[in-house]
Design a protein around this motif. Structure first.
Motif: not given
Length: 120
Positions: A44-61, A71-79
């Protein structure tokens, strides 16, 4: 800069106690060794990339892409790391086990990225 999770052993995302020990030269999407790369979805360590990006605007991820994900356009990932300093993110990425598919990028506007690049 917070390192959200270090992927070096079963304790940090793998599913097998042997993960992180011995020779893992054959680790990868289908290795079955229980390493973090193969266990992150199961744990359960992955989540939608869109939610990660919403939480960390202006950050390097730094995101680890799970097996089976595009691998080029993932919908899910682990931060695994985020910061305003890309060097801190790359330092964190250097501590990730070798078999991970990792994306590192600036999660901000093109204008902000160009301002950063010009300052460098």
């Amino acid at each position: 800069m917070p390192v959200v999770i270090q992927l070096t052993s079963a304790m940090h995302g793998g599913t097998s106690p042997s993960c992180g020990t011995g020779d893992h030269s054959s680790c990868g999407p289908d290795c079955g060794c229980g390493c973090p790369y193969t266990g992150m979805v199961e744990r359960g360590r992955v989540e939608p990339v869109a939610l990660i990006e919403q939480r960390y605007p202006g950050q390097w991820l730094a995101l680890v892409i799970p097996p089976g994900e595009d691998e080029e356009h993932p919908e899910q990932a682990m931060l695994v790391a985020y910061s305003t300093d890309p060097d801190e993110v790359w330092d964190a990425v250097s501590r990730i086990t070798f078999n991970q598919v990792v994306h590192v990028y600036f999660n901000g506007s093109l204008a902000d990225y160009l301002a950063w690049a010009e300052a460098e």
